[in-house]
Design an enzyme around this catalytic site. Structure first.
Site, PDB file in Angstrom:
ATOM      1  N   GLU A 116       0.716  -1.292   0.038  1.00 32.38           N
ATOM      2  CA  GLU A 116      -0.001   0.096   0.051  1.00 32.38           C
ATOM      3  C   GLU A 116       0.661   1.178   0.049  1.00 32.38           C
ATOM      4  O   GLU A 116       1.818   1.083   0.479  1.00 32.38           O
ATOM      5  CB  GLU A 116      -0.880  -0.009   1.172  1.00 32.38           C
ATOM      6  CG  GLU A 116      -1.199  -1.367   1.721  1.00 32.38           C
ATOM      7  CD  GLU A 116      -2.517  -1.360   2.967  1.00 32.38           C
ATOM      8  OE1 GLU A 116      -2.095  -0.379   3.662  1.00 32.38           O
ATOM      9  OE2 GLU A 116      -2.895  -2.353   3.033  1.00 32.38           O
ATOM     10  N   LYS A 118       2.000   4.688   1.534  1.00 32.34           N
ATOM     11  CA  LYS A 118       2.014   5.257   2.832  1.00 32.34           C
ATOM     12  C   LYS A 118       1.678   6.612   2.765  1.00 32.34           C
ATOM     13  O   LYS A 118       2.470   7.520   2.527  1.00 32.34           O
ATOM     14  CB  LYS A 118       3.162   4.992   3.665  1.00 32.34           C
ATOM     15  CG  LYS A 118       3.239   5.401   5.061  1.00 32.34           C
ATOM     16  CD  LYS A 118       4.332   4.883   5.773  1.00 32.34           C
ATOM     17  CE  LYS A 118       4.149   5.387   7.205  1.00 32.34           C
ATOM     18  NZ  LYS A 118       4.137   6.849   7.423  1.00 32.34           N
ATOM     19  N   ASP A 120       0.886  10.351   3.419  1.00 36.15           N
ATOM     20  CA  ASP A 120       1.503  11.295   4.635  1.00 36.15           C
ATOM     21  C   ASP A 120       0.301  12.269   5.094  1.00 36.15           C
ATOM     22  O   ASP A 120      -0.013  13.353   4.677  1.00 36.15           O
ATOM     23  CB  ASP A 120       2.459  12.003   4.154  1.00 36.15           C
ATOM     24  CG  ASP A 120       3.351  12.512   4.848  1.00 36.15           C
ATOM     25  OD1 ASP A 120       3.492  12.268   6.100  1.00 36.15           O
ATOM     26  OD2 ASP A 120       4.530  13.347   4.609  1.00 36.15           O
ATOM     27  N   TYR A 227      -7.612   1.440   5.590  1.00 37.12           N
ATOM     28  CA  TYR A 227      -6.434   0.579   5.469  1.00 37.12           C
ATOM     29  C   TYR A 227      -6.326  -0.606   6.643  1.00 37.12           C
ATOM     30  O   TYR A 227      -5.740  -1.391   6.671  1.00 37.12           O
ATOM     31  CB  TYR A 227      -5.164   1.212   5.416  1.00 37.12           C
ATOM     32  CG  TYR A 227      -4.872   2.010   6.343  1.00 37.12           C
ATOM     33  CD1 TYR A 227      -4.404   1.506   7.711  1.00 37.12           C
ATOM     34  CD2 TYR A 227      -4.211   3.635   6.171  1.00 37.12           C
ATOM     35  CE1 TYR A 227      -4.015   2.759   8.730  1.00 37.12           C
ATOM     36  CE2 TYR A 227      -4.016   4.367   7.004  1.00 37.12           C
ATOM     37  CZ  TYR A 227      -3.656   3.883   8.213  1.00 37.12           C
ATOM     38  OH  TYR A 227      -3.341   4.713   9.244  1.00 37.12           O
ATOM     39  N   LYS A 316      10.178   3.471   3.983  1.00 35.65           N
ATOM     40  CA  LYS A 316      10.322   4.776   3.643  1.00 35.65           C
ATOM     41  C   LYS A 316      10.878   5.312   2.556  1.00 35.65           C
ATOM     42  O   LYS A 316      12.123   4.738   2.235  1.00 35.65           O
ATOM     43  CB  LYS A 316      10.834   5.577   4.931  1.00 35.65           C
ATOM     44  CG  LYS A 316      10.017   5.215   6.199  1.00 35.65           C
ATOM     45  CD  LYS A 316       8.739   5.885   6.215  1.00 35.65           C
ATOM     46  CE  LYS A 316       8.571   7.237   6.933  1.00 35.65           C
ATOM     47  NZ  LYS A 316       8.910   7.504   7.993  1.00 35.65           N
ATOM     48  N   CYS A 410      28.435  41.925 -13.193  1.00 37.68           N
ATOM     49  CA  CYS A 410      28.147  40.571 -13.438  1.00 37.68           C
ATOM     50  C   CYS A 410      29.501  39.844 -12.988  1.00 37.68           C
ATOM     51  O   CYS A 410      30.776  40.312 -13.445  1.00 37.68           O
ATOM     52  CB  CYS A 410      28.106  40.301 -15.078  1.00 37.68           C
ATOM     53  SG  CYS A 410      28.123  38.731 -15.589  1.00 37.68           S
ATOM     54  N   CYS A 413      31.429  38.744 -16.514  1.00 33.65           N
ATOM     55  CA  CYS A 413      31.983  39.922 -17.643  1.00 33.65           C
ATOM     56  C   CYS A 413      32.224  41.172 -17.306  1.00 33.65           C
ATOM     57  O   CYS A 413      32.613  42.129 -17.672  1.00 33.65           O
ATOM     58  CB  CYS A 413      31.136  39.842 -18.811  1.00 33.65           C
ATOM     59  SG  CYS A 413      29.386  40.790 -18.709  1.00 33.65           S
ATOM     60  N   CYS A 428      22.545  40.625 -16.023  1.00 38.54           N
ATOM     61  CA  CYS A 428      23.685  41.235 -16.530  1.00 38.54           C
ATOM     62  C   CYS A 428      23.122  42.083 -17.859  1.00 38.54           C
ATOM     63  O   CYS A 428      22.644  41.555 -18.734  1.00 38.54           O
ATOM     64  CB  CYS A 428      24.232  39.900 -16.673  1.00 38.54           C
ATOM     65  SG  CYS A 428      25.813  40.421 -17.950  1.00 38.54           S
ATOM     66  N   CYS A 434      28.774  39.067 -22.799  1.00 38.23           N
ATOM     67  CA  CYS A 434      29.128  38.216 -21.618  1.00 38.23           C
ATOM     68  C   CYS A 434      29.371  36.882 -21.997  1.00 38.23           C
ATOM     69  O   CYS A 434      28.524  36.261 -22.489  1.00 38.23           O
ATOM     70  CB  CYS A 434      27.747  38.245 -20.768  1.00 38.23           C
ATOM     71  SG  CYS A 434      27.861  37.413 -19.266  1.00 38.23           S
TER      72      CYS A 434
HETATM   73  O1  D41 Z   1      -1.070   4.868   4.469  1.00 43.16           O
HETATM   74  C1  D41 Z   1      -0.415   4.892   5.839  1.00 43.16           C
HETATM   75  N1  D41 Z   1      -0.277   6.049   6.168  1.00 43.16           N
HETATM   76  C2  D41 Z   1      -0.853   3.726   6.518  1.00 43.16           C
HETATM   77  C3  D41 Z   1      -0.683   3.772   7.945  1.00 43.16           C
HETATM   78  C4  D41 Z   1      -1.122   2.301   6.012  1.00 43.16           C
HETATM   79  N2  D41 Z   1      -1.391   2.449   4.692  1.00 43.16           N
HETATM   80  N3  D41 Z   1      -1.269   1.459   6.627  1.00 43.16           N
HETATM   81  C5  D41 Z   1      -1.161   1.401   8.155  1.00 43.16           C
HETATM   82  N4  D41 Z   1      -1.274   0.241   8.710  1.00 43.16           N
HETATM   83  C6  D41 Z   1      -1.178   0.156  10.346  1.00 43.16           C
HETATM   84  C7  D41 Z   1      -1.101  -0.965  11.030  1.00 43.16           C
HETATM   85  C8  D41 Z   1      -0.596  -2.174  10.192  1.00 43.16           C
HETATM   86  C9  D41 Z   1      -0.775  -0.920  12.181  1.00 43.16           C
HETATM   87  C10 D41 Z   1      -2.756  -1.307  11.014  1.00 43.16           C
HETATM   88  C11 D41 Z   1      -0.903   2.525   8.623  1.00 43.16           C
HETATM   89  C12 D41 Z   1      -0.649   2.489  10.096  1.00 43.16           C
HETATM   90  N5  D41 Z   1      -0.707   1.549  10.834  1.00 43.16           N
HETATM   91  C13 D41 Z   1      -0.218   3.707  11.000  1.00 43.16           C
HETATM   92  N6  D41 Z   1      -0.632   4.999  10.570  1.00 43.16           N
HETATM   93  C14 D41 Z   1      -0.278   5.572  11.778  1.00 43.16           C
HETATM   94  C15 D41 Z   1       0.408   5.001  12.857  1.00 43.16           C
HETATM   95  C16 D41 Z   1       0.278   3.856  12.129  1.00 43.16           C
END
Ligand code: D41
Length: 674
Positions: A116, A118, A120, A227, A316, A410, A413, A428, A434
């Site tokens: 998936e 992640k 922010d 999720y 990450k 400049c 030049c 310039c 130049c």
């Molecule tokens: O997209 C996310 N930020 C994301 C966060 C994700 N796709 N899955 C997540 N799954 C979990 C668990 C596995 C613990 C159910 C999470 C997070 N936790 C999470 N977000 C913030 C702390 C943990």
């Protein structure tokens, strides 16, 4: 001091710092340091405690995740705790995770993972009873969060009632986020009204969720992806995480369309790479990907350690922001003479690449950000864009840090550097005298989308100009074999190849040629438009500003630059020399048929309903009309939308025709049809 005492002191310092920044970030929504800096502090503390467990205290920030709730919202205890996620920062760490999983499950087989993006954003838990949303809470410290039900109810992607087949009780976990576009839009509004400007989409989402007045939240472009589950009544059951997600979708809950099932480490790495490529195109920020063991039975077998499941990991992306020292500010001269301040940095890795220079854009930006030489600065490099200095960390400013100063002359030049009124850039005035501008003009001329001279790159141009072999673009066609093969790093073969490439480049198109000339504000598209409109070079060279303004998409700025360029005798000489050298293009046919609205000038005022001002302008221009910003006796008509300005009064006073939107539409359609 004994070594142990020193370490104990460092651990205490780190705990205090992490707590402080945690509070700034999570409670006040007003961080003082970058995420990268915070991560570094947190990881140092984690490493120290891992190596010396005696230094770990019960209240260490590594022992809890998140921060205390702000006052103003009621507290909510999560029936099942919201777990946190372990991180992997490298391929090795991910491989170790997968190895641990297989060891615990006692299997040699590749494991199926749900992969998936992640997001922010802000982690939130929703509680549905009998299919109705009854509560929404922030994650808080994982055990206790804040009741933000009223605010979450305003998020349009969150269903207030689940669709058929939903269980009697369901807790859903997910991420509330804001798109980058939505974030930019609310910041524009905030700036206009003098409100607080958010640093990034995540802070904007967090700030919006913690509004005590949910009517404000309702105006914020928030969204959510789900999720995971919390407690679930036993009237539903599942075997895999993928089944849970598809049930979510069936019940009407939003689930990311990017989620995929992958197999083993290789599958994880492939997904990580492909999402990394997609990242810039996604409408929201992500800071990595999450892998979860797909089998729920395997998840149960793996269990959790210190509030993080053993069956999931966040891989990450390399940080896109980093902190480093600004050693000096240099000034770079571009092709059009713009003198740009460039930060010379103590080298630092950002987004996986070592960066030692970053742009400061222009002196207005330097002033606005209050960047000084000696400052510790945050540097950002997102995707393919040029690294930039985001801001200084003012609390770390050393005494005597100097403000960068634009040089008066400049650096290349020695010609005067001036600033045209209302322009951010300093320039310039040396023009093609130049060296910097000349080299870049030649480089642009030779580039792939211009004359496409294979093998004539920046280094060689530098050599040729410095050796005095070429001064202007036409000189490149006079180069001789003997001159070339005597150059350093150039043998007879490459010299011959270059001469062949030069010969080949002479046969070109008018559009490429016009682009290659490097006229200010004339990019590839405009060059092609000019070529199509005039059909030959003479027509273009002789065009006055009025004539140029008749070209679709050519505005006053471009018209002025084009006219000035061809009015300059030295430019005409260079063009003549190029033609003498054999540069040529197939003859085209100028547009002979006049477009229907040629010679007509329209002014737009007020708000239109059915189309934007830019659309109206483009359609008028495509028919040959001019669109002007002010009303005069020469104006053909004024198009008035709702809330028109003083232009309408002026039109009335001058007796200029006034049209409404439907009349404009009728006029456009009548001519567009023919
Ligand atoms: O997209 C996310 N930020 C994301 C966060 C994700 N796709 N899955 C997540 N799954 C979990 C668990 C596995 C613990 C159910 C999470 C997070 N936790 C999470 N977000 C913030 C702390 C943990």
């Amino acid at each position: 001091m004994a070594a142990v005492a020193k370490l104990r002191k460092r651990a205490a310092q780190l705990r205090e710092a992490v707590d402080h920044h945690n509070h700034r970030y999570h409670v006040l929504d007003d961080p003082e340091i970058s995420d990268a800096e915070y991560d570094a502090l947190f990881r140092e503390l984690q490493a120290l405690e891992a190596e010396h467990p005696a230094l770990r205290t019960a209240d260490s920030p590594t022992q809890r995740v998140g921060a205390a709730p702000a006052t103003g919202f009621a507290q909510v205890r999560h029936e099942l705790p919201m777990l946190s996620l372990a991180n992997a920062f490298s391929d090795e760490e991910l491989a170790e995770f997968d190895k641990r999983v297989r060891e615990r499950l006692q299997t040699e087989d590749a494991v199926a993972y749900s992969a998936e993006p992640k997001l922010d954003g802000v982690a939130v838990s929703l509680r549905y009873e009998k299919g109705v949303l009854v509560q929404a809470a922030t994650r808080g410290d994982g055990t206790t969060g804040e009741n933000i039900t009223e605010n979450v109810r305003t998020i349009r992607s969150v269903p207030l009632r689940l669709q058929g087949g939903a269980p009697a009780l369901l807790e859903v976990r997910g991420e509330v986020y804001m798109t980058r576009k939505g974030f930019a839009a609310i910041n524009v509004k905030a700036r206009e009204s003098g409100d607080k400007v958010f640093a990034n989409p995540r802070n904007a989402a967090a700030g919006s969720l913690r509004q005590l007045d949910s009517r404000i939240t309702a105006k914020r472009p928030l969204a959510m992806y789900c999720y995971a589950r919390g407690v679930t009544s036993s009237d539903v059951s599942f075997d895999t995480h993928a089944q849970v997600l598809s049930a979510f979708r069936e019940w009407g809950l939003p689930v990311s369309p990017e989620i995929e099932l992958v197999t083993g480490v290789a599958g994880c790495n492939g997904y990580y790479e492909s999402i990394g490529k997609l990242r810039a195109e996604l409408p929201y920020d992500i800071d990595g990907v999450v892998f979860k063991v797909n089998s729920l039975r395997a998840q149960a077998e793996l269990g959790t350690v210190s509030r993080a499941p053993r069956w999931a990991i966040a891989r990450k992306f390399p940080a896109e922001e980093a902190v480093t020292r600004l050693l000096d500010v240099g000034f770079q001269v571009g092709r059009t003479g713009a003198v740009t301040p460039v930060a010379r940095l103590s080298p630092v890795t950002v987004g996986g690449v070592t960066v030692s220079n970053a742009t400061l854009h222009n002196m207005d930006e330097v002033e606005r950000k209050d960047v000084r030489i000696g400052d510790t600065v945050v540097v950002r490099r997102a995707g393919d864009v040029i690294p930039e200095v985001v801001r200084p960390l003012k609390e770390k400013r050393p005494k005597g840090a100097r403000k960068p100063k634009m040089p008066k002359v400049c650096p290349v030049c020695g010609s005067a550097v001036v600033r045209e009124s209302e322009q951010a850039a300093h320039r310039c005035t040396g023009g093609l005298f130049c060296g910097a501008q000349r080299k870049q003009a030649i480089w642009h001329f030779a580039s792939r989308r211009a004359m496409d001279i294979d093998g004539l790159g920046g280094k060689l141009i530098e050599q040729l100009v410095d050796a005095g072999l070429i001064e202007h673009v036409d000189d490149i066609y006079a180069l001789q074999l003997e001159q070339l093969q005597d150059l350093e790093r150039m043998g007879e073969k490459s010299a011959r190849n270059l001469l062949a490439a030069l010969e080949k480049s002479k046969q070109t198109t008018l559009g490429r040629f016009v682009y290659a000339l490097g006229i200010r504000e004339v990019g590839e598209t405009t060059a092609q438009t000019l070529a199509d409109h005039f059909g030959d070079l003479d027509g273009l060279m002789q065009a006055d500003e009025e004539t140029l303004l008749d070209v679709a998409d050519v505005g006053p700025v471009v018209a002025e630059h084009v006219q000035q360029f061809f009015a300059e005798p030295r430019n005409r000489e260079v063009i003549a020399a190029l033609q003498r050298a054999g540069v040529r293009w197939p003859a085209g046919t100028p547009r002979t048929t006049d477009r229907p609205l040629k010679g007509h000038t329209y002014v737009l005022t007020g708000t239109l309903e059915g189309l934007t001002r830019d659309q109206a302008k483009a359609r008028l221009q495509a028919l040959g009309a001019r669109v002007s910003g002010s009303v005069s006796g020469k104006t053909t008509g004024v198009v008035a939308g709702s809330n028109p300005g003083s232009k309408l009064d002026k039109a009335e006073a001058l007796g200029v025709m006034i049209m409404d939107e439907s009349e404009l539409e009728a006029l456009l359609q009548a001519h567009e049809a023919s």
